[in-house]
Motif scaffolding. Structure first.
Motif, PDB file in Angstrom:
ATOM      1  N   THR A  77       0.819  -1.204   0.000  1.00  0.00           N
ATOM      2  CA  THR A  77       0.000   0.000   0.000  1.00  0.00           C
ATOM      3  C   THR A  77       0.855   1.257   0.000  1.00  0.00           C
ATOM      4  OG1 THR A  77      -1.787  -1.147   1.152  1.00  0.00           O
ATOM      5  CG2 THR A  77      -1.786   1.259   1.261  1.00  0.00           C
ATOM      6  N   HIS A  78       1.927   1.258   0.784  1.00  0.00           N
ATOM      7  CA  HIS A  78       2.772   2.439   0.889  1.00  0.00           C
ATOM      8  C   HIS A  78       3.781   2.533  -0.257  1.00  0.00           C
ATOM      9  CE1 HIS A  78       1.297   2.358   5.099  1.00  0.00           C
ATOM     10  NE2 HIS A  78       1.396   3.656   4.988  1.00  0.00           N
ATOM     11  N   THR A  79       4.126   1.399  -0.858  1.00  0.00           N
ATOM     12  CA  THR A  79       5.165   1.399  -1.889  1.00  0.00           C
ATOM     13  C   THR A  79       4.604   1.716  -3.270  1.00  0.00           C
ATOM     14  OG1 THR A  79       6.446  -0.223  -0.632  1.00  0.00           O
ATOM     15  CG2 THR A  79       6.997   0.026  -2.961  1.00  0.00           C
ATOM     16  N   LEU A  80       3.486   1.109  -3.606  1.00  0.00           N
ATOM     17  CA  LEU A  80       2.920   1.289  -4.945  1.00  0.00           C
ATOM     18  C   LEU A  80       2.131   2.587  -5.009  1.00  0.00           C
ATOM     19  CD1 LEU A  80       1.761  -2.322  -5.886  1.00  0.00           C
ATOM     20  CD2 LEU A  80       3.757  -1.056  -6.720  1.00  0.00           C
ATOM     21  N   THR A  81       2.758   3.610  -5.517  1.00  0.00           N
ATOM     22  CA  THR A  81       2.129   4.920  -5.660  1.00  0.00           C
ATOM     23  C   THR A  81       2.334   5.411  -7.086  1.00  0.00           C
ATOM     24  OG1 THR A  81       4.127   6.142  -5.057  1.00  0.00           O
ATOM     25  CG2 THR A  81       2.652   5.470  -3.249  1.00  0.00           C
ATOM     26  N   PRO A  82       1.490   6.318  -7.565  1.00  0.00           N
ATOM     27  CA  PRO A  82       1.706   6.886  -8.901  1.00  0.00           C
ATOM     28  C   PRO A  82       3.090   7.511  -9.054  1.00  0.00           C
ATOM     29  CG  PRO A  82      -0.510   7.389  -8.143  1.00  0.00           C
ATOM     30  CD  PRO A  82       0.202   6.761  -6.981  1.00  0.00           C
ATOM     31  N   ASP A  83       3.595   8.134  -7.984  1.00  0.00           N
ATOM     32  CA  ASP A  83       4.918   8.748  -8.058  1.00  0.00           C
ATOM     33  C   ASP A  83       5.993   7.691  -8.281  1.00  0.00           C
ATOM     34  OD1 ASP A  83       6.920  10.984  -7.547  1.00  0.00           O
ATOM     35  OD2 ASP A  83       7.437   9.585  -5.939  1.00  0.00           O
ATOM     36  N   LEU A  84       5.935   6.586  -7.534  1.00  0.00           N
ATOM     37  CA  LEU A  84       6.923   5.526  -7.715  1.00  0.00           C
ATOM     38  C   LEU A  84       6.843   4.944  -9.122  1.00  0.00           C
ATOM     39  CD1 LEU A  84       8.909   3.357  -6.090  1.00  0.00           C
ATOM     40  CD2 LEU A  84       6.982   1.899  -6.697  1.00  0.00           C
ATOM     41  N   LEU A  85       5.636   4.705  -9.607  1.00  0.00           N
ATOM     42  CA  LEU A  85       5.469   4.119 -10.932  1.00  0.00           C
ATOM     43  C   LEU A  85       6.006   5.047 -12.017  1.00  0.00           C
ATOM     44  CD1 LEU A  85       1.929   2.680 -10.265  1.00  0.00           C
ATOM     45  CD2 LEU A  85       4.001   1.342 -10.589  1.00  0.00           C
ATOM     46  N   ALA A  86       5.874   6.352 -11.801  1.00  0.00           N
ATOM     47  CA  ALA A  86       6.434   7.307 -12.751  1.00  0.00           C
ATOM     48  C   ALA A  86       7.954   7.297 -12.701  1.00  0.00           C
ATOM     49  CB  ALA A  86       5.893   8.711 -12.459  1.00  0.00           C
ATOM     50  N   ARG A  87       8.530   7.285 -11.490  1.00  0.00           N
ATOM     51  CA  ARG A  87       9.984   7.337 -11.344  1.00  0.00           C
ATOM     52  C   ARG A  87      10.665   6.061 -11.797  1.00  0.00           C
ATOM     53  NH1 ARG A  87      11.821   7.081  -6.686  1.00  0.00           N
ATOM     54  NH2 ARG A  87       9.945   6.889  -5.394  1.00  0.00           N
ATOM     55  N   VAL A  88      10.083   4.921 -11.414  1.00  0.00           N
ATOM     56  CA  VAL A  88      10.747   3.636 -11.632  1.00  0.00           C
ATOM     57  C   VAL A  88      10.350   3.003 -12.970  1.00  0.00           C
ATOM     58  CG1 VAL A  88      10.982   1.282 -10.759  1.00  0.00           C
ATOM     59  CG2 VAL A  88      11.071   3.216  -9.177  1.00  0.00           C
ATOM     60  N   TYR A  89       9.057   3.046 -13.289  1.00  0.00           N
ATOM     61  CA  TYR A  89       8.562   2.395 -14.513  1.00  0.00           C
ATOM     62  C   TYR A  89       8.344   3.378 -15.661  1.00  0.00           C
ATOM     63  CZ  TYR A  89       7.768  -1.835 -11.780  1.00  0.00           C
ATOM     64  OH  TYR A  89       7.931  -2.951 -11.002  1.00  0.00           O
ATOM     65  N   GLN A  90       8.403   4.670 -15.355  1.00  0.00           N
ATOM     66  CA  GLN A  90       8.237   5.714 -16.360  1.00  0.00           C
ATOM     67  C   GLN A  90       6.898   5.614 -17.080  1.00  0.00           C
ATOM     68  OE1 GLN A  90      11.848   5.513 -18.748  1.00  0.00           O
ATOM     69  NE2 GLN A  90      13.014   6.552 -17.169  1.00  0.00           N
ATOM     70  N   VAL A  91       5.851   5.454 -16.291  1.00  0.00           N
ATOM     71  CA  VAL A  91       4.487   5.432 -16.817  1.00  0.00           C
ATOM     72  C   VAL A  91       3.580   6.300 -15.951  1.00  0.00           C
ATOM     73  CG1 VAL A  91       4.633   3.131 -17.867  1.00  0.00           C
ATOM     74  CG2 VAL A  91       3.915   3.358 -15.476  1.00  0.00           C
ATOM     75  N   GLU A  92       2.558   6.861 -16.601  1.00  0.00           N
ATOM     76  CA  GLU A  92       1.462   7.458 -15.854  1.00  0.00           C
ATOM     77  C   GLU A  92       0.538   6.322 -15.453  1.00  0.00           C
ATOM     78  OE1 GLU A  92      -0.487  10.379 -18.186  1.00  0.00           O
ATOM     79  OE2 GLU A  92       1.309  11.614 -18.474  1.00  0.00           O
ATOM     80  N   ALA A  93       0.288   6.182 -14.158  1.00  0.00           N
ATOM     81  CA  ALA A  93      -0.466   5.029 -13.698  1.00  0.00           C
ATOM     82  C   ALA A  93      -1.303   5.383 -12.482  1.00  0.00           C
ATOM     83  CB  ALA A  93       0.482   3.869 -13.368  1.00  0.00           C
ATOM     84  N   ARG A  94      -2.339   4.586 -12.280  1.00  0.00           N
ATOM     85  CA  ARG A  94      -3.205   4.708 -11.108  1.00  0.00           C
ATOM     86  C   ARG A  94      -3.083   3.430 -10.287  1.00  0.00           C
ATOM     87  NH1 ARG A  94      -8.313   4.363 -13.728  1.00  0.00           N
ATOM     88  NH2 ARG A  94      -7.143   3.816 -15.606  1.00  0.00           N
TER      89      ARG A  94
END
Length: 266
Positions: free
Chosen positions: A228-245
């Motif tokens: 819950t705390h790790t999977l955030t839109p910010d992390l997904l943008a930084r690490v996976y380089q995607v816009e995500a929900r």
């Protein structure tokens, strides 16, 4: 049941001159919990797992199980405490599934299999837990990729280690077996008090079955905590380089919905 935690401190893993992981440390991984290493391709997940398992000669730093220094042990000594499952077993092997399991049990002295008969009986019990006892007399070269993956998991579980390390155990499995294997891994880790570490690409599986996610990018930890705390839109943008929900389904499971790649991302 082990009560010792696994601690990684100042870990450096290199293949020759190419350093993949450098000065990486993790807070203690507790027994009875499952930690998933996640991140994009080439993030260093599998290399980190192999480094922790002591399978890369260019590994420096400390990996301790309680007061035991695992990297200072010989391979047979380490195998008494830690089991590692690679991404897939080789396909061109004519040994039967039973022969590979009994061989794995007999290779390292253990009270589970003091003789051949007890090793065979224990191997059958492990295969039954995984629902693949019908494969016992099949040779590895006659198995599908998914079946070999399940046999690899059986080998890892057979010695009942204190630390269970799995490299993409669901990569060759269909949806049904992905869920059933991860449920079994989690049940085994919790029930037996193991320190479980698994590399996963599927974030939904990782969020559903792991207690803790360690997100990696370029060999460095980008986030570490509960799903819950790790999977955030910010992390997904930084690490996976995607816009995500990140949303929850009707049963409360976390879902990652990737909407678009970030502009300018490689």
């Amino acid at each position: 049941m082990s009560t010792a935690s696994l601690t990684v401190s100042g870990l450096r893993v290199a293949y020759g001159r190419k350093v993949i992981v450098d000065d990486l440390s993790l807070p203690p991984l507790q027994p009875g919990t499952l930690t998933a290493l996640v991140g994009p391709n080439a993030a260093g997940k599998s290399t980190l797992l192999r480094g922790i398992a002591g399978l890369v000669s260019g590994t420096r730093g400390q990996v301790r199980l309680g007061d035991r220094d695992l990297l200072a042990m010989s391979i047979p000594e380490r195998a008494q405490h830690l089991a590692y499952m690679p991404q897939g077993l080789p396909g061109g092997v004519a040994l039967t599934v039973m022969e590979t399991l009994v061989g794995a049990l007999r290779a390292v002295p253990t009270a589970l299999a003091p003789d051949g008969a007890s090793a065979a009986a224990h191997a059958i019990r492990v295969l039954q837990k995984l629902g693949i006892e019908h494969l016992a007399m099949r040779t590895l070269d006659r198995l599908s990729g998914g079946q070999r993956q399940l046999v690899g998991l059986a080998q890892a579980l057979a010695r009942e280690p204190a630390v269970l390390m799995l490299d993409e155990p669901t990569s060759a499995l269909d949806l049904r077996h992905q869920v059933s294997v991860m449920a079994l891994v989690r049940e085994t880790v919790v029930r037996s008090g193991l320190v479980g570490v698994v590399v996963l690409h599927d974030l939904a599986l990782a969020a559903r079955f792991a207690d803790r996610l360690v997100a990696l990018s370029e060999g460095k930890v980008q986030a570490d905590g509960t799903p819950t705390h790790t999977l955030t839109p910010d992390l997904l943008a930084r690490v996976y380089q995607v816009e995500a929900r990140v949303e929850r389904c009707s049963q409360g499971h976390l879902l990652v919905l990737a909407d678009a790649p970030l502009r300018g991302a490689a």
